[in-house]
Design a protein around this motif. Structure first.
Motif, PDB file in Angstrom:
ATOM      1  N   THR A   3       0.871  -1.176   0.000  1.00  0.00           N
ATOM      2  CA  THR A   3       0.000   0.000   0.000  1.00  0.00           C
ATOM      3  C   THR A   3       0.909   1.228   0.000  1.00  0.00           C
ATOM      4  O   THR A   3       2.118   1.130   0.235  1.00  0.00           O
ATOM      5  CB  THR A   3      -0.898   0.038   1.247  1.00  0.00           C
ATOM      6  N   ILE A   4       0.343   2.379  -0.207  1.00  0.00           N
ATOM      7  CA  ILE A   4       1.140   3.598  -0.196  1.00  0.00           C
ATOM      8  C   ILE A   4       1.760   3.831   1.183  1.00  0.00           C
ATOM      9  O   ILE A   4       2.888   4.296   1.292  1.00  0.00           O
ATOM     10  CB  ILE A   4       0.319   4.816  -0.698  1.00  0.00           C
ATOM     11  N   SER A  33      -6.434  -1.332  -6.149  1.00  0.00           N
ATOM     12  CA  SER A  33      -7.146  -2.517  -5.674  1.00  0.00           C
ATOM     13  C   SER A  33      -8.633  -2.327  -5.955  1.00  0.00           C
ATOM     14  O   SER A  33      -9.060  -1.257  -6.396  1.00  0.00           O
ATOM     15  CB  SER A  33      -6.922  -2.697  -4.170  1.00  0.00           C
ATOM     16  N   GLU A  34      -9.409  -3.346  -5.662  1.00  0.00           N
ATOM     17  CA  GLU A  34     -10.868  -3.227  -5.830  1.00  0.00           C
ATOM     18  C   GLU A  34     -11.420  -2.111  -4.952  1.00  0.00           C
ATOM     19  O   GLU A  34     -12.402  -1.478  -5.296  1.00  0.00           O
ATOM     20  CB  GLU A  34     -11.549  -4.561  -5.508  1.00  0.00           C
ATOM     21  N   GLY A  35     -10.783  -1.858  -3.828  1.00  0.00           N
ATOM     22  CA  GLY A  35     -11.191  -0.779  -2.928  1.00  0.00           C
ATOM     23  C   GLY A  35     -10.567   0.562  -3.307  1.00  0.00           C
ATOM     24  O   GLY A  35     -10.616   1.509  -2.543  1.00  0.00           O
TER      25      GLY A  35
END
Length: 137
Positions: A3-4, A33-35
């Motif tokens: 993730t960032i 991502s899907e989110g």
């Protein structure tokens, strides 16, 4: 995939800076991502570490962009990368020389004050009257 936030922690680069580098085109836009979370793989981490190190050495965004473009062509000669590094070395040496002149002048100004009151303060007068300086700095 990172993730960032993970990328930020692993590289020491702040999240807003990572986003800025994406906007500047130094980092490719992250996969999502899907989110809709940004996801980064090892190549992006390596690129970000490259950028961070280059910035620590004082290279400009444009110089970094050139070096990234060069790195995409590993068969090319090194002369362009060498030129960029040499230009940065010259700039650093010029800054060091300027800082030495500043140090000398500040030392001179700071040690000349013999007054007890601001109205007699050499520092204040020297700052107000550049001609009191010994050199152009």
């Amino acid at each position: 995939m990172l993730t960032i936030g993970d990328l930020s922690r692993k590289t020491g680069v702040k999240i807003p800076t990572i986003r800025y580098y994406e906007q500047m085109g130094l980092l490719d836009a992250a996969e999502r991502s899907e989110g809709n979370q940004r996801r980064y793989a090892a190549p992006e981490r390596e690129r970000l570490s490259f950028i961070k190190h280059a910035r620590e050495l004082g290279l400009t965004i444009e110089a970094i962009r050139e070096l990234i473009d060069l790195s995409a062509h590993p068969e090319r000669p090194c002369e362009e990368a060498d030129r960029i590094a040499a230009e940065q070395l010259t700039a650093v040496r010029e800054k060091i020389e300027k800082l030495r002149r500043l140090e000398k002048e500040l030392k001179r100004i700071a040690t000349r004050c013999a007054g007890d009151q601001i109205k007699d303060c050499y520092v204040i007068r020297a700052l107000a009257h550049h001609e009191m300086c010994e050199s152009d700095h």
